[in-house]
Design a protein around this motif. Sequence first.
Motif, PDB file in Angstrom:
ATOM      1  N   THR A   5       0.850  -1.191   0.000  1.00 32.38           N
ATOM      2  CA  THR A   5       0.000   0.000   0.000  1.00 32.38           C
ATOM      3  C   THR A   5       0.883   1.238   0.000  1.00 32.38           C
ATOM      4  O   THR A   5       1.718   1.419   0.884  1.00 32.38           O
ATOM      5  N   ILE A   6       0.701   2.071  -1.011  1.00 33.44           N
ATOM      6  CA  ILE A   6       1.570   3.234  -1.193  1.00 33.44           C
ATOM      7  C   ILE A   6       0.855   4.511  -0.772  1.00 33.44           C
ATOM      8  O   ILE A   6      -0.378   4.592  -0.804  1.00 33.44           O
ATOM      9  N   VAL A   7       1.643   5.501  -0.400  1.00 33.00           N
ATOM     10  CA  VAL A   7       1.092   6.776   0.062  1.00 33.00           C
ATOM     11  C   VAL A   7       2.000   7.907  -0.394  1.00 33.00           C
ATOM     12  O   VAL A   7       3.219   7.733  -0.494  1.00 33.00           O
ATOM     13  N   ILE A  23      -3.619   7.498  -0.759  1.00 31.24           N
ATOM     14  CA  ILE A  23      -3.241   6.146  -0.351  1.00 31.24           C
ATOM     15  C   ILE A  23      -3.847   5.167  -1.349  1.00 31.24           C
ATOM     16  O   ILE A  23      -5.013   5.301  -1.731  1.00 31.24           O
ATOM     17  N   SER A  24      -3.064   4.168  -1.778  1.00 26.21           N
ATOM     18  CA  SER A  24      -3.575   3.173  -2.722  1.00 26.21           C
ATOM     19  C   SER A  24      -2.995   1.809  -2.393  1.00 26.21           C
ATOM     20  O   SER A  24      -1.791   1.665  -2.191  1.00 26.21           O
ATOM     21  N   GLY A  25      -3.868   0.796  -2.350  1.00 28.68           N
ATOM     22  CA  GLY A  25      -3.412  -0.559  -2.087  1.00 28.68           C
ATOM     23  C   GLY A  25      -4.422  -1.357  -1.289  1.00 28.68           C
ATOM     24  O   GLY A  25      -5.464  -0.841  -0.848  1.00 28.68           O
ATOM     25  N   ILE A  82     -13.246   8.003  -0.200  1.00 33.48           N
ATOM     26  CA  ILE A  82     -12.940   6.589  -0.420  1.00 33.48           C
ATOM     27  C   ILE A  82     -13.374   6.184  -1.826  1.00 33.48           C
ATOM     28  O   ILE A  82     -14.493   6.498  -2.258  1.00 33.48           O
ATOM     29  N   MET A  83     -12.486   5.496  -2.551  1.00 32.29           N
ATOM     30  CA  MET A  83     -12.796   4.960  -3.880  1.00 32.29           C
ATOM     31  C   MET A  83     -12.369   3.496  -3.902  1.00 32.29           C
ATOM     32  O   MET A  83     -11.170   3.185  -3.932  1.00 32.29           O
ATOM     33  N   LEU A  84     -13.350   2.609  -3.831  1.00 37.52           N
ATOM     34  CA  LEU A  84     -13.065   1.183  -3.731  1.00 37.52           C
ATOM     35  C   LEU A  84     -12.735   0.576  -5.096  1.00 37.52           C
ATOM     36  O   LEU A  84     -13.242   1.004  -6.134  1.00 37.52           O
ATOM     37  N   SER A  88     -11.336   2.916  -9.374  1.00 42.62           N
ATOM     38  CA  SER A  88     -10.418   3.946  -8.884  1.00 42.62           C
ATOM     39  C   SER A  88      -9.315   4.152  -9.916  1.00 42.62           C
ATOM     40  O   SER A  88      -9.226   3.425 -10.915  1.00 42.62           O
ATOM     41  N   TYR A  89      -8.474   5.129  -9.660  1.00 41.06           N
ATOM     42  CA  TYR A  89      -7.403   5.477 -10.606  1.00 41.06           C
ATOM     43  C   TYR A  89      -6.453   4.302 -10.826  1.00 41.06           C
ATOM     44  O   TYR A  89      -6.033   4.018 -11.945  1.00 41.06           O
ATOM     45  N   THR A  90      -6.107   3.584  -9.750  1.00 38.14           N
ATOM     46  CA  THR A  90      -5.158   2.476  -9.841  1.00 38.14           C
ATOM     47  C   THR A  90      -5.836   1.113  -9.950  1.00 38.14           C
ATOM     48  O   THR A  90      -5.167   0.111 -10.165  1.00 38.14           O
ATOM     49  N   ARG A  91      -7.153   1.063  -9.787  1.00 39.99           N
ATOM     50  CA  ARG A  91      -7.956  -0.151  -9.692  1.00 39.99           C
ATOM     51  C   ARG A  91      -7.723  -0.902  -8.381  1.00 39.99           C
ATOM     52  O   ARG A  91      -8.177  -2.013  -8.210  1.00 39.99           O
ATOM     53  N   ASP A  92      -6.961  -0.285  -7.466  1.00 46.41           N
ATOM     54  CA  ASP A  92      -6.891  -0.744  -6.085  1.00 46.41           C
ATOM     55  C   ASP A  92      -7.830   0.124  -5.253  1.00 46.41           C
ATOM     56  O   ASP A  92      -8.379   1.122  -5.746  1.00 46.41           O
TER      57      ASP A  92
END
Length: 470
Positions: A5-7, A23-25, A82-84, A88-92
């Motif tokens: 999970t990146i931030v 935050i993504s992951g 929140i984008m589940l 989302s942009y990353t699909r995470d």
Amino acid sequence: MDSSTIVAIATPAGNGGIGIIKISGTDAIKIVSSIFHRGPLLKGAPVLKKNNCFQLKSHTIYHGYIIDYENKNVIDEVLLLIMLAPNSYTRDDVVEIHAHCGQVVIKLVLDLVLKHGGRLAEPGEFTKRAFLSGRIDLSQAEAVVDIINAKTKKALKAATSHIKGDFSSAIELIRKIFFKMSAQIEAVIDFSDQIDEDSGDLCQVDTFRNNVTDKLKGLVNQYNESHVVRDGFKVIITGQPNVGKSSIMNRMIQQDRAIVTPFPGTTRDAIMETVIIDDVPVILTDSAGIHKTDDPVEKIGIQKACEHIRESHLVIFVVDVTKCCSAEDILIYEKIGNKPVVMVLNKSDLAEKPFNFIPPLSWNITKAVATSALYNTGFDKLRSLISDCFLHEKSNSPLNSLLPNLRQKLLLDRCVKLAFFIEKGLLEKKPFELIAIDVHETINLLGEITGNAVGEDVLDQIFSRFCIGK
């Protein structure tokens, strides 16, 4: 693909109204559940309750507070978005924390996310994950940087067209033609006793030229004619020392960027600034005066000036209109070579008409303007002459949305070369086994443009140009 999970801080450094931590992951929701309190805080009540953010709806904004529960400290009042996955942009799973944009508070929120399991993102890692997950292709990913770096409306228009997928669609259409051609060739090779060699329509020279070669050449020509819209039109200001080059630079950019003194040789190193002319970024370079000298520092500056002349699209050749053409002016003109030139007859306020400066007949000067840097005259015409030059550079063609970047253009150059080899092979009835080699190589090169066939080293190079947080 790395599943950590990146931030990162997604907004520019400094103070402002809103600062965003992205935050993504897979652990994004778990992390914010450990630091987010939804709703108001009761005055004087202890901060003990954490929120289960797994129950929160996707694509919804929630008000609350970021809290360091271990130390029982309220960090900031925030909005949580929140984008589940996969929407989302990353699909995470992606979470954005919208905090007040102060350097201390943003850093504290970032540190808190890192403490609870986040990893600091590398430059461009969010967009790289969007590419690796298949949400966007490589040319669309590169367009993200072009949108961020766009200096004009025209550059932004080209970049937004790429991010919509217009350029990728054009490349994929050509790539599908090569796949179809490859299948036809393989069929001829494998069943030569049953299939006529000329039965495949794409194996006809005229059909191949119209459907493939001409379209590839068109994309290369589009870069050659219009890339200055995105990359900038490079203009070098050159001439002898003390003819007013730095003063002209300052007038063009409308600020005192270059140091101006009455002493020759003040400018030693090149100074570069960008000015927008007719919605095209013009990259102006003020260089050291070119002349014979024994000063080692001046020699280095003159050498750099000559390098900038070779790299420029246009040379502004500045002369002192109060003086006659000298041997050093002739030497400078020789260094300019075949570059397009605008001659600037500076210090016109000091000169008597007709001007003393008469260029040799051998000089191919078609554009000239008299200026006075002291009184700011002649610069509207100078801007107009520069505009005429880059309009000529673009052949006056309207901006096409299919505008490759340099990496894509170099790959397209190789595709065009291979297309000519394929045409020649078809025309000369060469064995299809040889033609198939060039067809397969072209398929791979087109795949490098869209990212269907690209190495990790190329990806690292592309995404290293991104900022952290994008």
